[in-house]
Design a protein around this motif. Structure first.
Motif, mmCIF file in Angstrom:
data_model
loop_
_atom_site.group_PDB
_atom_site.id
_atom_site.type_symbol
_atom_site.label_atom_id
_atom_site.label_comp_id
_atom_site.label_asym_id
_atom_site.label_seq_id
_atom_site.Cartn_x
_atom_site.Cartn_y
_atom_site.Cartn_z
ATOM 1 N N THR A 30 -13.602 121.150 35.364
ATOM 2 C CA THR A 30 -13.366 120.951 33.940
ATOM 3 C C THR A 30 -13.249 122.325 33.313
ATOM 4 O OG1 THR A 30 -14.811 119.029 34.068
ATOM 5 C CG2 THR A 30 -14.220 119.797 31.894
ATOM 6 N N ILE A 31 -12.196 122.559 32.543
ATOM 7 C CA ILE A 31 -12.060 123.862 31.892
ATOM 8 C C ILE A 31 -11.959 123.683 30.385
ATOM 9 C CG2 ILE A 31 -10.991 125.015 33.873
ATOM 10 C CD1 ILE A 31 -8.273 124.543 32.554
ATOM 11 N N SER A 32 -12.379 124.714 29.681
ATOM 12 C CA SER A 32 -12.325 124.689 28.227
ATOM 13 C C SER A 32 -11.178 125.568 27.764
ATOM 14 C CB SER A 32 -13.660 125.198 27.672
ATOM 15 O OG SER A 32 -13.634 125.133 26.276
ATOM 16 N N VAL A 33 -10.282 124.999 26.960
ATOM 17 C CA VAL A 33 -9.133 125.764 26.468
ATOM 18 C C VAL A 33 -8.961 125.495 24.975
ATOM 19 C CG1 VAL A 33 -7.950 125.644 28.688
ATOM 20 C CG2 VAL A 33 -7.469 123.922 26.933
ATOM 21 N N PRO A 34 -8.229 126.386 24.279
ATOM 22 C CA PRO A 34 -7.961 126.129 22.857
ATOM 23 C C PRO A 34 -7.125 124.869 22.706
ATOM 24 C CG PRO A 34 -7.352 128.367 23.464
ATOM 25 C CD PRO A 34 -7.648 127.645 24.736
ATOM 26 N N ARG A 35 -7.395 124.121 21.622
ATOM 27 C CA ARG A 35 -6.606 122.910 21.359
ATOM 28 C C ARG A 35 -5.129 123.274 21.311
ATOM 29 N NH1 ARG A 35 -6.767 117.913 19.729
ATOM 30 N NH2 ARG A 35 -9.037 117.921 19.983
ATOM 31 N N GLY A 36 -4.320 122.477 21.939
ATOM 32 C CA GLY A 36 -2.873 122.688 21.916
ATOM 33 C C GLY A 36 -2.386 123.701 22.935
ATOM 34 N N ALA A 37 -3.252 124.102 23.845
ATOM 35 C CA ALA A 37 -2.841 125.089 24.845
ATOM 36 C C ALA A 37 -1.655 124.555 25.648
ATOM 37 C CB ALA A 37 -4.016 125.388 25.775
ATOM 38 N N SER A 38 -0.761 125.474 26.036
ATOM 39 C CA SER A 38 0.452 125.061 26.736
ATOM 40 C C SER A 38 0.151 124.761 28.194
ATOM 41 C CB SER A 38 1.498 126.165 26.667
ATOM 42 O OG SER A 38 1.077 127.235 27.505
ATOM 43 N N GLU A 39 1.113 124.108 28.828
ATOM 44 C CA GLU A 39 0.952 123.749 30.235
ATOM 45 C C GLU A 39 0.738 124.993 31.094
ATOM 46 O OE1 GLU A 39 3.816 121.039 31.792
ATOM 47 O OE2 GLU A 39 3.393 121.576 33.868
ATOM 48 N N ASP A 40 1.503 126.052 30.796
ATOM 49 C CA ASP A 40 1.388 127.270 31.600
ATOM 50 C C ASP A 40 0.004 127.886 31.491
ATOM 51 O OD1 ASP A 40 3.896 126.971 32.545
ATOM 52 O OD2 ASP A 40 4.838 128.356 31.108
ATOM 53 N N GLU A 41 -0.508 127.964 30.247
ATOM 54 C CA GLU A 41 -1.844 128.522 30.055
ATOM 55 C C GLU A 41 -2.884 127.732 30.823
ATOM 56 O OE1 GLU A 41 -2.977 129.351 25.800
ATOM 57 O OE2 GLU A 41 -0.923 128.633 25.473
ATOM 58 N N VAL A 42 -2.798 126.409 30.684
ATOM 59 C CA VAL A 42 -3.789 125.533 31.306
ATOM 60 C C VAL A 42 -3.685 125.634 32.820
ATOM 61 C CG1 VAL A 42 -4.530 123.147 31.604
ATOM 62 C CG2 VAL A 42 -3.882 123.968 29.346
ATOM 63 N N LYS A 43 -2.438 125.648 33.305
ATOM 64 C CA LYS A 43 -2.216 125.703 34.753
ATOM 65 C C LYS A 43 -2.806 126.983 35.340
ATOM 66 C CE LYS A 43 1.677 125.821 37.955
ATOM 67 N NZ LYS A 43 3.160 125.855 37.967
ATOM 68 N N GLU A 44 -2.552 128.090 34.632
ATOM 69 C CA GLU A 44 -3.054 129.385 35.109
ATOM 70 C C GLU A 44 -4.574 129.378 35.209
ATOM 71 O OE1 GLU A 44 -3.060 134.020 33.641
ATOM 72 O OE2 GLU A 44 -1.647 132.612 32.718
ATOM 73 N N LYS A 45 -5.183 128.840 34.147
ATOM 74 C CA LYS A 45 -6.637 128.810 34.127
ATOM 75 C C LYS A 45 -7.192 127.839 35.170
ATOM 76 C CE LYS A 45 -10.448 129.040 30.908
ATOM 77 N NZ LYS A 45 -10.931 128.953 29.526
ATOM 78 N N ALA A 46 -6.490 126.734 35.348
ATOM 79 C CA ALA A 46 -6.950 125.711 36.302
ATOM 80 C C ALA A 46 -6.899 126.255 37.723
ATOM 81 C CB ALA A 46 -6.097 124.456 36.183
ATOM 82 N N LEU A 47 -5.807 126.979 38.036
ATOM 83 C CA LEU A 47 -5.633 127.488 39.395
ATOM 84 C C LEU A 47 -6.660 128.556 39.737
ATOM 85 C CD1 LEU A 47 -1.736 127.581 39.642
ATOM 86 C CD2 LEU A 47 -3.318 126.012 40.787
#
Length: 817
Positions: A770-787
RNA sequence: GCGAAAGUGGCGGAAUCGGUAGACGCGCCAGCCUUAGGAGCUGGUGGCCACCCGGCCGUGGGGGUUCGAGUCCCCCCUUUCGCACCA
């Protein structure tokens, strides 16, 4: 304010104050923003308020208080459904008189209702047993009578041998009296009926637009029971002047009609029966009519079908064949025309009957895929009743091969063109029998004169006052106890002045409750049943909450009366309740509550120990209001603790300024949003949970709360716990009642959502991080953080990413392989 | 028989335009506090294994669709409610 929350002290204080300041007495003529909040008035039993009453009223009161806090002028009245067999039977059992019993019951109910803190306008109470009320109940009877909607006729009626009165169809449950569960028998008696069947189609049609619980609408639809089909005329051999008319929903099977069956009561029976069969038919009919309703209605498997041949023959209008006419008690006189065409191949009942008496069976509908090479003489093991587009006709002359669904229309049209039949509609609902051979009700305002017949009592002579009759015990005679009072009974005919006798039946208690909501705004008017301006201002009812057990009784009858009064020009609307919601039933520890089980919750005991606010709120917390809940002794402490914490939070040193942290502010706005929406949709259990959740966050780690954090919560608990909310509101420095003005908190939709969101990270559909990101974060941002997550890398196992599924602010799923 | 709704921890129940199952509360466990109480506070609490990271299973049962199913589709079971010879 006291250090500790003392519910009883707080509630006593505020109930007194509400009375003194007339907080809940609405300005009936001047209210700017009227909202009519109605609940089903109770029958005031000697046992006192039942927890089921409290459950129903609490849910309705919460809705009313919520509307009040939002700035409406809420009119929330209460009354007492004190006429009827229930009270009367109880008085008999206790060897007392209803005229003594009822006032003390009402006094007790009033005390209990006041103790619960409902926002009733106690200046506008309706007691249907008061002549000033039932005068107008009688007036309504006269209006319907004048309009031809009330008529006296002899008919088979349901007779309860224990209550010794007739009952409406709606009051017979599984062949038993709804009051005492005795098996109902059938009697032929002269009774007053209201012609609700005239309104069947409108009662059905309006269900399309009124805003009611779906399940309640469904119950009404089923009860009205519309069937579309055709009336078809059959000629009777040797009786060219008479035709046998039948109703069928399956005109497509007409070619398969190989016999006919009449109900035992059918008027042609005598005439068409052949001499050879006469004695057999007569004995069968005598037998059938003597059988009581329950026995006769036992269906299918329970009782074998019986019948006898009348010897008469009819002509099938499409095959011109002579078919035999039978009499059988499975055909009911009340439905259709009391006669049917027997199509054994395609009706289960007819199949059973034909098999039993060896009548011919002809297949005329088969599955379309068996059409080629169909053997017309094939045997059937059971009736084939499908009739969609996938079945086609056979053995049906020029209609062979036509899909059954289509043939229904085509054959009807063809019969119509030849004057042998027509499209027809039948309803299951019967006229409402309102006569009761009992004492405790409004006398039906009619006088019977030998010369003039049934003469309505002139309006200026109303009310026909119910006399005090000492011996009101009903008997088998079918004549009500009022006949025992000669002074009441013997009168002059209003028309000719000659000697006449009053009608001694009283009306069904559902006539009292059919219009009580119209009376509330006008209880102080003695010259009219309901004031025109007030009716226009307050009615129809904005919100009606009640039990579903009245779906086909009270709710159906009051819709009918409203429609009738509308048509007669007395009301500007034809549906009484714009919005109706049923509430659920409350059980205890998984079992139904009943006196015999000894597990009935007595509200008084809990109110004394925990206070009304806690009891109210606990009842609402048990489960979804519209579904009911399971009352568990221990659970109530959860609400008591919650209110203790609310008290402590408000009682502490309150800081100023906006909510201390963004998290609290966000949670506050999210909570206001959720509670507002949940109360509006009667989801009280989740509204309470949301408030608990909010308080848990706002007072985490024992911090002192700020006023801006607590005050909105106090308002939100007000519908549930009005006394507690008043006390805290006052403590927070407000002079007026919390229910004065518009105090419901607003929320900012932007603040109601968090800036940071937790996103689920899946690998091949399985949660790995589970990761915490700013609301509305883009797919690329989320993907980078997830990986970058260890758990994710481990499960990817160095494999190629084949696909990434991204749901903004919720989830990312990395598919590898 | 027909129609409708519903099956989720020890319990009441959350979550359904398919997207972190078990919110909230009861109960239970541990600890703290204390004028020792059926009070309050803090933390924990679906099951199994590991008991440190973590893993597997899990929304009545069985199949299916999908990257993903409590949620959608098919079959079955159970419960509740309504109607019940309505042609």
């Amino acid at each position: 304010m006291a250090e500790r929350y003392d519910p009883v002290a707080v509630e006593t204080k505020w109930q007194k104050r509400w009375d003194e300041t007339r907080l809940n007495n609405v300005d009936i003529d001047g209210a700017a923003n009227p909202f009519y909040n109605l609940m089903m008035y109770p029958y005031p039993s000697a046992e006192g308020l039942h927890v089921g009453n409290v459950y129903a009223f609490t849910g309705a009161d919460i809705h009313g208080r919520f509307k009040q806090l939002q700035g409406n002028d809420v009119f929330e009245p209460i009354g007492f459904d004190a006429f009827g067999i229930h009270s009367e039977n109880f008085a008999l059992e206790r060897r007392t008189h209803p005229m003594e019993l009822i006032p003390s019951n009402i006094a007790n109910f009033t005390r209990q209702l006041k103790r619960m803190g409902f926002m009733y306008d106690w200046d506008r109470v309706v007691d249907v047993t008061q002549p000033e009320y039932y005068k107008w109940t009688q007036w309504i009877f006269l209006q319907l009578y004048k309009a031809g909607l009330a008529e006296r006729r002899q008919a088979p009626v349901n007779w309860c041998p224990s209550c010794k009165t007739v009952l409406a169809n709606e009051q017979v449950i599984d062949g038993r009296c709804e009051r005492c569960s005795s098996e109902v028998t059938q009697r032929f008696l002269d009774q007053w009926f209201f012609k609700i069947t005239d309104f069947a189609q409108r009662l059905l049609d309006n269900l399309e637009w009124i805003d009611w619980s779906d399940s309640t609408k469904r119950l009404q639809r089923n009860w009205i029971g519309r069937s579309d089909g055709a009336d078809i005329d059959f000629e009777i051999v040797g009786h060219s002047d008479k035709k046998l008319r039948v109703f069928t929903t399956r005109p497509d099977t007409l070619f398969g009609a190989t016999f006919m069956v009449l109900a035992p009561e059918h008027p042609y029976m005598q005439e068409i029966t052949t001499d050879e069969h006469r004695s057999e038919v007569e004995s069968y009919v005598r037998n059938a009519l003597a059988m009581d309703l329950v026995e006769r209605r036992k269906a299918g498997e329970e009782r074998q079908k019986t019948g006898v041949d009348t010897g008469a023959k009819a002509i099938n209008p499409v095959t011109d064949e002579e078919i035999s006419i039978w009499v059988a008690d499975y055909v009911l006189m009340e439905y259709g025309h009391g006669a049917i065409m027997g199509v054994p191949a395609h009706d289960e009942r007819d199949f059973e009957f034909a098999t039993q008496y060896d009548l011919p069976i002809r297949i005329v509908v088969i599955p379309a895929d068996q059409y080629e090479g169909f053997d017309p003489d094939a045997d059937l093991e059971a009736a084939f009743t499908e009739h969609t587009e996938d079945e086609v006709l056979v053995n049906s002359g020029k209609f062979d091969g036509v899909p059954a669904a289509q043939a229904i229309k085509e054959i009807t049209d063809w019969l119509a063109s030849q004057g042998r039949g027509e499209h027809a509609v039948n309803y299951r609902i019967h006229d409402w029998c309102i006569s009761r051979q009992r004492y405790w009700g409004p006398p039906i305002p009619v006088i019977h004169c030998e010369k003039d017949g049934a003469v309505p009592v002139p309006e200026e002579d109303l009310p026909v006052v119910l006399p005090h009759v000492e011996n009101f015990r009903p008997d088998e005679s079918g004549i009500g106890p009022l006949a025992r009072d000669p002074e009441f009974l013997n009168v002059e005919c209003p028309k000719c002045g000659g000697p006449a006798k009053r009608e001694t039946d009283v009306s069904d208690t559902f006539l009292d409750s059919g219009w009580y909501f119209m009376r509330y705004p006008s209880t102080d008017r003695h010259d009219v049943p309901f004031d025109a301006n007030r009716t226009k201002k307050w009615l129809p009812v904005d919100m009606y909450i009640g039990g579903e057990e009245h779906a086909v009784l009270h709710l159906m009858y009051s819709r009918f009366l409203t429609m009738a009064l509308h048509d007669l020009g007395h009301l500007p609307f034809e549906e009484p309740y714009e919005k109706f919601r049923k509430h659920g039933l409350i059980i205890r520890e998984g079992a139904k509550m009943s006196k015999s089980r000894g597990n009935v919750v007595i509200p008084d005991e809990y109110v004394e120990q925990y206070g009304a606010d806690t009891f109210r709120t606990y009842l609402m917390f048990l489960g979804p209001y519209e579904e009911g809940g399971d009352f568990r002794e221990q659970g109530i402490t959860g609400i008591a603790r919650f209110f203790d914490r609310v008290w402590d939070a408000a009682n502490g040193e309150l800081g100023d300024g906006p909510p201390e942290t963004e998290e609290i502010e966000q949670k506050l706005h999210a909570t206001i949003k959720k509670v507002t929406e949940d109360i509006a949709s009667l989801q009280y259990n989740t509204a309470i949970a949301a408030m608990m959740e909010y308080l848990n966050i706002a007072r985490a780690s024992g911090r002192a709360a700020r006023r801006s954090e607590i005050e909105p919560l106090v308002v939100m608990i007000a519908p549930f716990a009005p006394h507690l909310a008043e006390e805290l509101w006052q403590h927070l420095g407000h002079g007026d009642s919390i229910f004065t003005g518009t105090n419901w908190p607003a929320y900012d939709p932007k603040l109601a959502v968090a800036d940071e969101v937790d996103i689920a990270v899946q690998v091949n559909g399985r949660l790995r991080a589970t990761i915490s990101v700013p609301r509305g974060a883009s797919e690329d941002e989320v993907k980078e953080k997830a990986l970058a997550e260890d758990g994710v890398q481990r499960h990817m196992d160095g494999k190629q990413i084949r696909k990434v599924i991204f749901v903004p602010d919720r989830l990312i799923n990395i598919v590898v392989g």
